[in-house]
Structures are given as C-alpha cells and as structure tokens.
Design a protein around this motif. Structure first.
Motif, PDB file in Angstrom:
ATOM      1  N   GLN A  31      95.446  45.440  23.325  1.00 30.24           N
ATOM      2  CA  GLN A  31      96.587  46.088  23.969  1.00 30.24           C
ATOM      3  C   GLN A  31      96.142  47.259  24.834  1.00 30.24           C
ATOM      4  N   ALA A  32      95.157  48.015  24.364  1.00 29.27           N
ATOM      5  CA  ALA A  32      94.639  49.133  25.160  1.00 29.27           C
ATOM      6  C   ALA A  32      94.030  48.615  26.457  1.00 29.27           C
ATOM      7  N   ILE A  33      93.319  47.511  26.373  1.00 30.76           N
ATOM      8  CA  ILE A  33      92.716  46.918  27.578  1.00 30.76           C
ATOM      9  C   ILE A  33      93.803  46.436  28.530  1.00 30.76           C
ATOM     10  N   LEU A  34      94.809  45.752  27.989  1.00 31.72           N
ATOM     11  CA  LEU A  34      95.894  45.256  28.847  1.00 31.72           C
ATOM     12  C   LEU A  34      96.641  46.410  29.523  1.00 31.72           C
ATOM     13  N   ARG A  35      96.914  47.475  28.768  1.00 26.38           N
ATOM     14  CA  ARG A  35      97.610  48.636  29.358  1.00 26.38           C
ATOM     15  C   ARG A  35      96.760  49.284  30.442  1.00 26.38           C
ATOM     16  N   GLY A  36      95.481  49.488  30.140  1.00 24.92           N
ATOM     17  CA  GLY A  36      94.589  50.098  31.127  1.00 24.92           C
ATOM     18  C   GLY A  36      94.437  49.227  32.352  1.00 24.92           C
ATOM     19  N   ALA A  37      94.310  47.932  32.145  1.00 26.97           N
ATOM     20  CA  ALA A  37      94.150  47.005  33.272  1.00 26.97           C
ATOM     21  C   ALA A  37      95.410  46.965  34.122  1.00 26.97           C
ATOM     22  N   LEU A  38      96.585  47.005  33.502  1.00 29.81           N
ATOM     23  CA  LEU A  38      97.828  47.036  34.280  1.00 29.81           C
ATOM     24  C   LEU A  38      97.850  48.249  35.192  1.00 29.81           C
ATOM     25  N   SER A  39      97.491  49.408  34.664  1.00 31.87           N
ATOM     26  CA  SER A  39      97.463  50.631  35.482  1.00 31.87           C
ATOM     27  C   SER A  39      96.509  50.493  36.652  1.00 31.87           C
ATOM     28  N   VAL A  40      95.316  49.982  36.382  1.00 31.06           N
ATOM     29  CA  VAL A  40      94.306  49.871  37.444  1.00 31.06           C
ATOM     30  C   VAL A  40      94.692  48.811  38.474  1.00 31.06           C
ATOM     31  N   PHE A  41      95.115  47.644  38.028  1.00 31.60           N
ATOM     32  CA  PHE A  41      95.520  46.591  38.972  1.00 31.60           C
ATOM     33  C   PHE A  41      96.733  47.030  39.797  1.00 31.60           C
ATOM     34  N   ALA A  42      97.672  47.731  39.178  1.00 27.54           N
ATOM     35  CA  ALA A  42      98.859  48.200  39.905  1.00 27.54           C
ATOM     36  C   ALA A  42      98.482  49.235  40.960  1.00 27.54           C
ATOM     37  N   ARG A  43      97.496  50.059  40.657  1.00 25.03           N
ATOM     38  CA  ARG A  43      97.072  51.114  41.583  1.00 25.03           C
ATOM     39  C   ARG A  43      96.109  50.588  42.655  1.00 25.03           C
ATOM     40  N   ASP A  44      95.131  49.779  42.240  1.00 24.50           N
ATOM     41  CA  ASP A  44      94.040  49.396  43.140  1.00 24.50           C
ATOM     42  C   ASP A  44      94.135  47.973  43.672  1.00 24.50           C
ATOM     43  N   GLY A  45      94.968  47.144  43.073  1.00 27.36           N
ATOM     44  CA  GLY A  45      95.018  45.740  43.455  1.00 27.36           C
ATOM     45  C   GLY A  45      93.933  44.950  42.760  1.00 27.36           C
TER      46      GLY A  45
ATOM     47  N   SER B 171      91.459  42.906  44.142  1.00 29.54           N
ATOM     48  CA  SER B 171      90.128  42.898  44.765  1.00 29.54           C
ATOM     49  C   SER B 171      89.363  44.190  44.502  1.00 29.54           C
ATOM     50  N   ARG B 172      90.044  45.321  44.592  1.00 29.90           N
ATOM     51  CA  ARG B 172      89.365  46.614  44.454  1.00 29.90           C
ATOM     52  C   ARG B 172      89.175  47.052  43.007  1.00 29.90           C
ATOM     53  N   ALA B 173      89.941  46.476  42.095  1.00 30.62           N
ATOM     54  CA  ALA B 173      89.812  46.867  40.684  1.00 30.62           C
ATOM     55  C   ALA B 173      88.452  46.439  40.144  1.00 30.62           C
ATOM     56  N   SER B 174      87.836  47.300  39.367  1.00 35.01           N
ATOM     57  CA  SER B 174      86.538  46.970  38.778  1.00 35.01           C
ATOM     58  C   SER B 174      86.649  46.939  37.264  1.00 35.01           C
ATOM     59  N   ILE B 175      85.811  46.143  36.650  1.00 38.53           N
ATOM     60  CA  ILE B 175      85.772  46.069  35.188  1.00 38.53           C
ATOM     61  C   ILE B 175      85.407  47.432  34.607  1.00 38.53           C
ATOM     62  N   ASP B 176      84.470  48.134  35.243  1.00 34.74           N
ATOM     63  CA  ASP B 176      84.092  49.465  34.758  1.00 34.74           C
ATOM     64  C   ASP B 176      85.283  50.417  34.812  1.00 34.74           C
ATOM     65  N   GLY B 177      86.041  50.359  35.908  1.00 33.74           N
ATOM     66  CA  GLY B 177      87.211  51.227  36.044  1.00 33.74           C
ATOM     67  C   GLY B 177      88.278  50.902  35.028  1.00 33.74           C
ATOM     68  N   ILE B 178      88.464  49.626  34.750  1.00 34.66           N
ATOM     69  CA  ILE B 178      89.461  49.211  33.756  1.00 34.66           C
ATOM     70  C   ILE B 178      89.029  49.658  32.359  1.00 34.66           C
ATOM     71  N   ALA B 179      87.751  49.478  32.042  1.00 30.16           N
ATOM     72  CA  ALA B 179      87.245  49.905  30.734  1.00 30.16           C
ATOM     73  C   ALA B 179      87.428  51.409  30.561  1.00 30.16           C
TER      74      ALA B 179
ATOM     75  N   ILE C  39     100.085  42.076  44.428  1.00 36.47           N
ATOM     76  CA  ILE C  39      99.914  40.622  44.494  1.00 36.47           C
ATOM     77  C   ILE C  39     100.358  40.106  45.853  1.00 36.47           C
ATOM     78  N   ASN C  40     101.526  40.551  46.293  1.00 36.70           N
ATOM     79  CA  ASN C  40     102.034  40.103  47.590  1.00 36.70           C
ATOM     80  C   ASN C  40     101.123  40.523  48.738  1.00 36.70           C
ATOM     81  N   ALA C  41     100.500  41.678  48.607  1.00 32.59           N
ATOM     82  CA  ALA C  41      99.630  42.182  49.673  1.00 32.59           C
ATOM     83  C   ALA C  41      98.310  41.423  49.759  1.00 32.59           C
ATOM     84  N   GLU C  42      97.816  40.914  48.633  1.00 33.82           N
ATOM     85  CA  GLU C  42      96.510  40.247  48.648  1.00 33.82           C
ATOM     86  C   GLU C  42      96.555  38.869  47.998  1.00 33.82           C
ATOM     87  N   LEU C  43      97.620  38.153  48.269  1.00 34.81           N
ATOM     88  CA  LEU C  43      97.871  36.855  47.643  1.00 34.81           C
ATOM     89  C   LEU C  43      96.704  35.883  47.782  1.00 34.81           C
TER      90      LEU C  43
END
Length: 196
Positions: free
Chosen positions: A7-21, A23-31, A108-112
């Motif tokens: 759940q912590a990973i999913l919450r963190g990943a949602l924040s990063v994907f929502a902010r960075d999209g 393509s730009r999101a990185s595994i290191d940034g999500i972790a 998602i719409n921006a980088e479909l």
C-alpha cells in the motif's frame, strides 16, 4: 508480500505518476516517495509498467465506487427527470477528493502513446467504462431507448466545460442547458417520467 508495504508503494507511486507522468517517473523516485528501498519495490512489482497498472487499477476502483454510489443516490429518487439530471450533473462535477487520481488521468491523456496499452485498458475497464455502464443501467430503467449512448452523451453534456481549456468545469447554467439538449436528443419510452 506485506500489505502495508504494498500500500505504501501504491500510494507513493500514485503521487509520483500523478505529478511526473509515466515516462518521467522513475523507480528510484517512487521508492523514495513510498519510503521503501528500490529492492523492496522490485520484490512487489516486476517493473514500472506492472506498478503503473496496479496503481491505475486501484485508483480507478476507488473513484468508480464513489461515482457509482453517487449515481445510485441520484437515480433512485428521480421525480422530475430534467431537474434531477441537472442536480446529478452538478453533483458529479462537484465531487470532492481523488485529486491525485484525476491528475494521473490528465497525465495519461497527455502521454497516451507512451503508456502500455494494457494499463490504459485496465484503467478504462475499472473506471470510466464501469461508471458509464452503471449510468446506462439507470438510464435504461428510466426508459431511454439507447442507454449506453445516452450515458456517454449525458456525461459529455454535463461534465465538460470550455473545450479550449483542458479540465474546465461547466457552469450551472451550462449543465442545465446540457441536460435540455440531452433530453431533446434522446427518446424516452416513458414520457410521464420525463415530464417537467
């Protein structure tokens, strides 16, 4: 697999994907956002694509559940079809919460074309299509002859603001006008229900 870590990973990943999209999101940034090690993240998810699919499915499930509950509340008390559809449109537009989810949808719409197709399909199935089906079921109960198409039209006419401004919301007057256009364009088999 510890549920709290997942759940912590999913919450963190949602924040990063929502902010960075995507393509730009990185595994290191999500972790880092999830406050877990990269190794822990990879113990739960094989790669960024699998993680993204899990994030968008979980987020879409939560939003769809709230929207379907709103649909059920509004459609189980229809007395004046036109006015009640206006109220429904206002309630859908005013729905609070889920800011990160809708930021993710904009990404998602921006980088479909850069997002794995199966992740997009999973989001559509668990979110927008599920909500549209629930709305179509209610419109079918009201006597609309083509409820699936009617559901799409009602959402477009009541939730879309100025097409030149992405993400804009319609005014109350625009929602009322949208409902009027919607009812004019769709046949309802039970005219007594549609009378205002």
């Amino acid at each position: 697999m510890r549920p709290d870590k997942r759940q912590a990973i999913l919450r963190g990943a949602l924040s990063v994907f929502a902010r960075d999209g995507y393509s730009r999101a990185s595994i290191d940034g999500i972790a880092k956002e999830a406050e877990v090690s990269t190794r822990t993240l990879y113990n739960h998810f094989a790669d960024k694509a699998e993680l993204f699919r899990a994030v968008i499915q979980a987020s879409a499930d939560e939003v769809a559940q709230d929207q379907i509950q709103l649909i059920e509340r509004h459609f189980h008390k229809i007395t004046d079809l036109q006015q009640d559809l206006v109220e429904f449109g206002r309630a859908m537009g005013a729905q609070q919460g889920h800011a990160e989810h809708f930021a993710l949808v904009r990404q998602i719409n921006a980088e479909l074309t850069h997002i794995p197709a199966e992740a997009v399909e999973a989001w559509l199935d668990r979110g927008p299509r599920k909500v549209r089906k629930a709305l179509a079921d209610e419109l079918g109960e009201l006597g609309f002859k083509d409820p699936a198409r009617a559901a799409i039209h009602l959402l477009l006419l009541t939730l879309t603001g100025d097409p030149a401004v992405r993400g804009s919301r319609p005014s109350d007057d625009d929602i009322a006008a949208g409902v009027q256009v919607f009812l004019h364009g769709h046949d309802v088999e039970n005219p007594a229900t549609a009378a205002t």
